[in-house]
Design a protein around this motif. Structure first.
Motif, short mmCIF file in Angstrom:
data_model
loop_
_atom_site.label_atom_id
_atom_site.label_comp_id
_atom_site.label_asym_id
_atom_site.label_seq_id
_atom_site.Cartn_x
_atom_site.Cartn_y
_atom_site.Cartn_z
N LEU A 95 0.83 -1.20 0.00
CA LEU A 95 0.00 0.00 0.00
C LEU A 95 0.87 1.26 0.00
O LEU A 95 0.52 2.25 -0.64
CB LEU A 95 -0.95 -0.01 1.19
N ARG A 96 1.97 1.22 0.72
CA ARG A 96 2.89 2.36 0.70
C ARG A 96 3.51 2.54 -0.69
O ARG A 96 3.83 3.65 -1.10
CB ARG A 96 3.99 2.19 1.74
N ALA A 97 3.69 1.43 -1.40
CA ALA A 97 4.27 1.49 -2.75
C ALA A 97 3.28 2.05 -3.77
O ALA A 97 3.67 2.40 -4.88
CB ALA A 97 4.74 0.11 -3.18
N GLY A 98 2.00 2.10 -3.39
CA GLY A 98 1.00 2.67 -4.29
C GLY A 98 0.01 1.69 -4.87
O GLY A 98 -0.72 2.02 -5.81
N ALA A 99 -0.03 0.46 -4.33
CA ALA A 99 -1.01 -0.51 -4.84
C ALA A 99 -2.43 0.00 -4.62
O ALA A 99 -2.74 0.60 -3.60
CB ALA A 99 -0.82 -1.85 -4.13
N ALA A 100 -3.28 -0.24 -5.59
CA ALA A 100 -4.68 0.18 -5.49
C ALA A 100 -5.52 -0.83 -4.73
O ALA A 100 -6.65 -0.53 -4.35
CB ALA A 100 -5.27 0.39 -6.89
N GLY A 101 -4.98 -2.02 -4.53
CA GLY A 101 -5.74 -3.04 -3.82
C GLY A 101 -4.84 -4.18 -3.38
O GLY A 101 -3.72 -4.34 -3.86
#
Length: 233
Positions: A92-98
């Motif tokens: 999530l910190r890396a930018g995953a949307a889900g």
């Protein structure tokens, strides 16, 4: 509109199973398959898929590092066997949307792809409680002035993201077009230096939990940890 998906997993049998599930739906097209993180990044830049279904443990480049490189190129939906906190938070910190587990049934996986392609976010219910507890108990990483730079409307949108609302639900609640909602989401992410709407939802939860100069619009109804972030968080 057809949703173009890139499937990245180092196990051929797993990739084949995911492709079989997705290919059975007219609105989804599997644009490519990658067997490691480096290949996933290269193919994403070349094919420009709408969604990348990304495993975490892969050779050459792990899924979290690959996700970080794909910000702004494609929406990443992590699909993994492991729900370890380090993987959830890292993704999530890396930018995953889900973030979904491979134990997710076929119908839920297909719907998750559609949710992410719409620009919404999704977190597996089994990890939501830990996620909110971990982030909610920590001090916000963002300086108050970064939040203060938001317009009143952007603050309302941020509050809605914190409640787990989808773009369509935000549009209905704030009485504006869905395209306008997407614009506001994009602008607030840029102002706050966030990679995804899921990160924005976590920030809204942090601000409410910590009550650190929280904008008035963030003091509304919040989802409880039990509710989590549904398909539209």
């Amino acid at each position: 509109m057809t949703i173009r998906v890139l499937v990245a997993d180092d196990h051929a049998a797993v990739r084949a199973g995911i492709v079989l599930i997705l290919d059975g739906h007219e609105d989804i097209e599997v644009a490519g398959q990658a067997s490691d993180g480096e290949q996933a990044v290269a193919m994403a830049f070349d094919l420009r898929p709408d969604v990348v279904l990304m495993d975490i443990r892969m050779p050459k480049l792990d899924g979290i590092s690959a996700t970080r490189e794909l910000t702004g190129i494609a929406d990443v939906l992590i699909l993994t066997t492991f729900d370890l906190d380090e993987y959830v938070f890292g993704a999530l910190r890396a930018g995953a949307a889900g973030f979904l587990l491979k134990s997710t049934d076929a119908d839920a996986l297909v719907e998750a792809v559609r949710v992410v392609a719409r620009g919404d976010g999704l977190i597996a219910p089994s990890v939501t409680r830990r996620l909110i507890a971990a982030f909610g108990s920590a001090a916000p990483e963002y300086r108050p002035r970064e939040v203060d730079s938001l317009t009143p409307r952007e603050r309302e949108v941020l509050a809605c993201l914190g409640r787990g609302l989808s773009n369509a639900e935000i549009s209905a609640e704030l009485h504006m077009a869905e395209a306008t909602t997407k614009t506001h989401v994009s602008r607030l992410l840029n102002k706050l230096g966030l990679r995804s709407r899921v990160q924005a939802a976590i920030l809204a939860q942090e601000l409410s939990a910590g009550d650190r100069r929280t904008p008035e619009s963030l003091k509304g109804r919040q989802k409880t940890p039990d509710q989590g972030f549904p398909a539209g968080a």
